[in-house]
Design a protein around this motif. Structure first.
Motif, mmCIF file in Angstrom:
data_model
loop_
_atom_site.group_PDB
_atom_site.id
_atom_site.type_symbol
_atom_site.label_atom_id
_atom_site.label_comp_id
_atom_site.label_asym_id
_atom_site.label_seq_id
_atom_site.Cartn_x
_atom_site.Cartn_y
_atom_site.Cartn_z
ATOM 1 N N SER A 1 0.828 -1.202 0.000
ATOM 2 C CA SER A 1 0.000 0.000 0.000
ATOM 3 C C SER A 1 0.868 1.259 0.000
ATOM 4 C CB SER A 1 -0.916 0.015 1.224
ATOM 5 O OG SER A 1 -0.140 0.163 2.396
ATOM 6 N N GLU A 2 0.275 2.370 -0.358
ATOM 7 C CA GLU A 2 0.991 3.639 -0.405
ATOM 8 C C GLU A 2 1.535 4.009 0.967
ATOM 9 O OE1 GLU A 2 0.049 8.337 -1.212
ATOM 10 O OE2 GLU A 2 -1.136 6.851 -2.298
ATOM 11 N N SER A 3 0.771 3.742 2.041
ATOM 12 C CA SER A 3 1.242 4.108 3.376
ATOM 13 C C SER A 3 2.442 3.268 3.796
ATOM 14 C CB SER A 3 0.119 3.974 4.408
ATOM 15 O OG SER A 3 -0.274 2.630 4.549
ATOM 16 N N SER B 1 5.377 5.012 2.039
ATOM 17 C CA SER B 1 5.714 6.340 2.549
ATOM 18 C C SER B 1 6.197 6.314 3.996
ATOM 19 C CB SER B 1 4.514 7.281 2.418
ATOM 20 O OG SER B 1 3.445 6.839 3.231
ATOM 21 N N ASN B 2 5.862 5.281 4.751
ATOM 22 C CA ASN B 2 6.278 5.187 6.154
ATOM 23 C C ASN B 2 7.445 4.226 6.370
ATOM 24 O OD1 ASN B 2 4.349 6.988 7.305
ATOM 25 N ND2 ASN B 2 2.800 5.433 6.921
#
Length: 73
Positions: free
Chosen positions: A52-54, A57-58
């Protein structure tokens, strides 16, 4: 029409337990079993691809690989 077991206990779980509760519900559904009237899933893992994008990014930077934790460097 689905059959429900309204007098039974709901499926409840947190983290890994939530993932197990959702997996059990899917298995009961797929086998045509009685389903509980409710479920609570707190922070389940629902995407085992971790794509997932999160997640991107994390993402933490890689740990340093120089020196040895016991050498004092």
């Amino acid at each position: 029409m689905r059959a429900f077991l309204p007098t039974g206990s709901p499926f409840v779980g947190h983290s890994a337990g939530a993932t197990l509760a959702l997996s059990a519900l899917q298995e009961l559904r797929d086998r045509g079993g009685l389903l509980p009237a409710g479920a609570v899933a707190l922070s389940p893992i629902t995407n085992f691809t971790f794509s997932s994008e999160s997640m991107a990014s994390n993402r933490c930077p890689p740990a340093p690989t120089t020196g040895s934790p016991t050498s004092g460097e």
